[in-house]
Enzyme design. Structure first.
Site, PDB file in Angstrom:
ATOM      1  N   THR C  93       0.862  -1.182   0.000  1.00 12.45           N
ATOM      2  CA  THR C  93       0.000   0.000   0.000  1.00 12.45           C
ATOM      3  C   THR C  93       0.893   1.225   0.000  1.00 12.45           C
ATOM      4  OG1 THR C  93      -1.656  -1.230   1.228  1.00 12.45           O
ATOM      5  CG2 THR C  93      -1.837   1.170   1.255  1.00 12.45           C
ATOM      6  N   LYS C 169      -7.733  -0.012  -2.542  1.00 13.81           N
ATOM      7  CA  LYS C 169      -7.135  -0.468  -1.278  1.00 13.81           C
ATOM      8  C   LYS C 169      -7.106   0.684  -0.257  1.00 13.81           C
ATOM      9  CE  LYS C 169      -4.487  -2.375   1.856  1.00 13.81           C
ATOM     10  NZ  LYS C 169      -5.120  -3.170   2.921  1.00 13.81           N
ATOM     11  N   LYS C 238      -0.334   6.148   8.860  1.00 13.93           N
ATOM     12  CA  LYS C 238       0.269   6.235   7.522  1.00 13.93           C
ATOM     13  C   LYS C 238      -0.805   6.034   6.445  1.00 13.93           C
ATOM     14  CE  LYS C 238       1.682   2.958   5.093  1.00 13.93           C
ATOM     15  NZ  LYS C 238       2.195   1.773   4.424  1.00 13.93           N
TER      16      LYS C 238
END
Lengths: 296, 296, 296, 296
Positions: C93, C169, C238
Site C-alpha cells: 500500500t 485499497k 500512515k
C-alpha cells in the site's frame, strides 16, 4: 551593503524596493526576468543566474513561491557552495521539513540561514510595513536586522532556531484561515435568519473583532468580492497543508485545521481555486444552499 | 422613567446600576434577594415578586440565566397578563425557539418584546460600556433607546424582528468560541516546536489580531490563568449549543461549531466546567500530550 | 515459474510461502536476511541483492513497508534497467503519487507494473486467503493471475490502470479506520450509560454488523486488548495519510478521514503508536474521561 | 393475551400483525384510523382512543414517531392513570431525556415501563424478524418476552434499566450512520480516480464488510437509488440528534457524529430530506463536485 534578492513575485518586489530605497546595492534574480525590469529602472542590478548574484553579495534574501521552488533554485550543490560564508535570509513560508533540510545544508557549507517569514499582503510589503519574524544565529540576525527593518513595521525576534520563526508564521496563517472560516460559518447562520453578512460583520468587526485580519477579510465577505485575489484559495490550501504537516510531525491534533482543509478542497473542486480565500464564505453558503432558498 | 429589572446576576447588576445612575426609578426583582441589596442601598426599589414589579413600571428589562429561567419567571399566564401594554426588553442570550415563543406570547397579550442582547463581560457592563444589539417594533425601540444607551458604549439597531438581534448575538458568540479554539489549537502547535503560547500570541494579538476578543482571551491562554472564570466553559457550551440548535432549525451546516462543541464537552468531562472557556487551550494541549512530552 | 519476492516482512513471508507451496521456483531478497531463513529452509533461493534476484526471474513481487522503502529498493536506475521486459507485481500500500511515478518509470524501461494490493492480516496471508485487487495491462495480469490466486481467497480484477487497484485499497482502509472509529465513539457513549463495550458490540457485531472487520476489531475493543498489534496505530496513521493525500490530489473533501487523522495523532502523542489501531477506542474513552468518572 | 398497540405506522403495522398471527387478542389505536383498517380486517380490534384501548388490555405496546408524539399521546395524566398496574412496552427510538421522564411517570403511577427498541426496516418488521433489545424490571420483561419473541429474530436482554436498551439503539443507529457516511466518503474518493461506487462497494461488501448494514446501503449507493426511502434523511437527522443529545448529557465527545450531523443538514438544505439517508453519498459527491468534473 551589497544585498541579493531572489524571487521577485509581487511580495518580493515590494520588499526589494524598500532595500533599494534605503540605499543598498541590490542584486536581483528572478526566473522570469520581466518581473525585475521596473526595479532595475530604479537602480537595482540584474543577475543572469543565482550563482552570479551570489558572487556579488554578502547577504541574500529569498522569497520563492513554495518548497519546490526553493529546492530547485537554492538547494543545489553549486548554490550551497556559493553561499559559503554568507547569510541567507529566507522570507518565504515553507514546510518545517524543508526548513530542517535547509538549516543542515547551510551548516554543512558554512553558510548561515536566517528565517524571516512575514505577515502582510502585497500592498503592505510595498509600503515597507510588514510584520517580520526573525530567527537564526544571534550574530547573523544582528547583522541583517537593519535590512529587515527597512522592510517592516516591526521585526519580532524569535530566538536562535529558524524553525521557530517558521512555525510561528505557519500557526499564524492557521489563525487567519480560522478567522475567515469562522466569519464564513457565522455569517451563513445569520443570513439564514435574514441578517446579511454585511450587517453582521459590521457589528463584529467594529467591536470584539476590530482587528486588521477581520476587517480586511470581513469586508470581502460582506461584499462577496473575491477577485482579484490578494491571497488565493490554492495558496491558503498550501499553507493549511504546511500546518497539518507540521502538526503531524510533532503529533498535534488540529481539528479546526482539518475542517478548513476540507472547505478549501471543496472550493478548489468547485473551480474557485483562484478566488481569494475569503471565498470560504461561498463554501459555507453553498453547503447551506442559501441562494437556492432565497436567503439574504 | 419607572423601569423594572428582573435577573440581577453579575451582568444584570452592572446594567441596572447604570439605569439608576441615570436617574431612573428602578424596581428590581431577583430570585435570591441578596443580589439586590447593594443596589437598594443606592436607591433602587425591591419588589417581592415579578408581578408586583410589573405593577410599578412601564418598561421591564430582564437578564435571566437561560431558557429555563425565562420560562419559569416570565412565560407564565399571570406575568404575561401583567405585561399587557408594557415593553419588555430582554438582554439575555436565549434560544431562537424560545424567542419565537416569547414574541408570540407578547403579541397575544398586547405586550411588546424588544430584543437587546449584549456583548461584554461583567466589568464592561458595570462601566456602562456594553455593545448592545436592539431589535423590535420601531416605536418600542425608540422608546427604550435612551435606557439602552445609558448601559452601552454603542447601540446597534438590527431592525424590527427580535430574532435578528438574538441570532447576531448567538453567531457572535460562535465567533468568540472559534477565536479561542483557534488560539488554542495554533498555540498547541507552536508549543510543540518550542515557541510558548505567550510568545506566539504576543506577536499575533499585537498585529493581525489586535482586537479585544483576542487580546483578552490570548492573555488568559498565555498565562494559563483560567480562574475565576469571566465566562465559564459550561456557559460557553450552552451558547455553542444555542448556535447549533439555531443552525439546525434552518439547516446550516457548521463544522467549526461542531469541533468546538466536542472540545467544550471534553473540558467538562475532565471536570473543568467551571474554568473560563479560554481553557479550551488546556484541551488542545491535553490532546497533544504536550506536558507529558515536556513541550513548552 | 521462476518468481522473485522482495520484502519479506510478516505479510510477505506468508505470501511467498504460498508461491513456494504451489511449486514455483522462488527467489527472495530482504534487507535483513534473517527474515528469509525459514523460507530458504523450505526450498526458496536467497539473492544477495535485488539485481541478482532480477537476473533469475521473469516476474517479481514486492511487499515493501512504505513509499520510502520502495524508492530506495526499486526506484533506482540499475533496478529499473534490470526490470526491462519483466513484470513487477506490487502488493504494498503506497501513495498514489508514487504509483504514478512507478508506472512512468516502468514504461520508460519496457517493464510492466501490475498493482496487486491486498486485504487481510498476517494470519490470512499465511493461509493463502487474502482478498487481492489486481490492475494493470491485461496481458500481464493474465500472466501473473495464477501466482496471485495461490495467495488469495479471491482475486478482484480492477482494470488496466494500476492506480485504480491502489485507490481501492486505500479507500478500503479508510473504511476500516471509520469502522473502528465508529465502534470507538459509539461504545464510549454506551459506556457512559452503563452498557459495556462488550455488551454493546456483541449485539451489533452479531446483527447489522456481522462482518469480519467489525467482529475482529470489535472483539479487541470489547476486551481492551491491543497488543500485540495486528496493525499498529502508526501504520493506520500512515494509511489514513495516504487517503488524505489522494483526496487532496483530486480535491475530495473527507471529513471523517480528518477526524480519524486527529484521533490517530492523539494516540501517538499519548505514546500508543505501537498498539493496534483498535485502540482508537482508548482515545474516545480518554476524551470522555470515562475511567476517571468510573464509567463501565 | 389481551394486548394493545398504539402507533401503527409502517413499522408498527408489521409488528402488530405478528402479535395477531400468534393468536393474541390485539387492540389498536392510531391517530389516523385508516392505518389500521387492514389489521382490523384480519381480526384486530379498533379502539377509538388510547384510554378505551387501555381499558381492554394488560400490556400495551407503542411505536410512535418521536418524542413529541409520545408526549402528546402517552405522557398525559389520564393515560398515565389508565396505565396503573399495566406494562407498557415502548419500541420507539426516543430521547434519553424522555425515557427518564417516562420511567419516573410510570413508577409514580404503579405502571411498568419496558424498553424494547428494534433494529430492522419495515420489511423485516413485517416478517417478524427484528432484532429487539429489551430492558426493564425482570418480572415485567419475563412476562412480555413471549410477545417480543413473536416479532423478532432475536430478543437481546439489556438488564433492568430501560435507558440501557435505548442508548444501545441510539448508539447502534450512530454506527449505521457512520457506515453510510464512510461508504459515501470512500466511494467519492474512488470515483475521483475512475473506480465507480458500484465496483468499489462490490469488493468491500463481499469481503471485509459483508454485513447486512453495508450490503443494503451499499447497494443503494452503488445504484444511486434513494427513493422510496426505507429510512429518510430527516429521520436519520433526528436519530443522530438523539445521539448527540445523549452524548451531551453525559459529556461524551463524538466528532464522527458531528460530521454526520452536518452532512445530514446539508442534504436537508438541498431539499433531499425525503430521500433515504443512503443519499449521504450524494452529499459527499456534491462536495467533491464529481458530476461537474465528469468523474465516474
Amino acid at each position: 551593503m551589497k544585498v541579493g534578492f531572489v524571487g521577485l513575485g509581487v511580495m518580493g518586489r515590494g520588499m526589494a524596493s524598500q532595500l533599494l530605497k534605503a540605499g543598498h546595492e541590490v542584486w536581483l534574480w528572478n526566473r522570469s526576468p520581466r518581473a525585475i525590469e521596473a526595479l532595475v529602472a530604479e537602480g537595482a542590478h540584474a543577475a543572469t543566474d543565482p550563482l552570479k548574484l551570489l558572487a556579488e553579495v554578502e547577504v541574500v534574501h529569498s522569497m520563492l513561491a513554495n518548497d519546490q521552488a526553493v529546492r530547485q533554485v537554492l538547494l543545489t550543490p553549486p548554490v550551497l557552495e556559493a553561499l559559503r560564508g554568507k547569510v541567507h535570509v529566507n522570507h518565504a513560508t515553507i514546510s518545517i521539513e524543508l526548513v530542517r533540510e535547509l538549516v543542515k545544508a547551510h551548516v554543512a557549507h558554512q553558510a548561515t540561514y536566517v528565517a524571516a517569514p512575514v505577515f502582510g499582503r502585497p500592498d503592505v510589503a510595498a509600503a515597507g510595513r510588514l510584520n517580520m519574524l526573525a530567527a537564526g544565529p544571534a550574530e547573523a540576525v544582528a547583522k541583517v536586522r537593519p535590512l529587515l527593518e527597512v522592510m517592516s513595521a516591526k521585526v519580532w525576534p524569535m530566538g536562535d532556531l529558524p524553525e521557530r520563526a517558521h512555525i510561528t508564521k505557519i500557526a499564524g496563517n492557521l489563525m487567519l484561515a480560522s478567522a475567515i472560516g469562522s466569519m464564513a460559518e457565522a455569517s451563513a447562520l445569520t443570513r439564514a435568519y435574514g441578517v446579511s453578512a454585511a450587517d453582521f460583520l459590521d457589528v463584529m468587526t467594529r467591536t470584539l473583532f476590530a482587528a486588521p485580519a477581520y476587517q480586511g477579510y470581513g469586508k470581502m465577505i460582506a461584499e462577496e468580492h473575491y477577485q482579484p485575489a490578494g491571497f488565493a484559495m490554492a495558496l491558503g490550501y498550501k499553507d493549511v497543508g504546511l500546518g497539518l504537516a507540521a502538526a503531524s510531525a510533532e503529533q498535534v491534533p488540529m481539528p479546526i485545521a482539518g475542517v478548513l482543509r476540507d472547505a478549501l478542497l471543496e472550493a478548489m473542486a468547485a473551480g474557485d481555486g483562484e478566488l481569494d480565500w475569503a471565498a470560504l464564505a461561498k463554501v459555507a453558503a453553498a453547503r447551506a444552499h442559501l441562494q437556492q432558498r432565497g436567503k439574504a
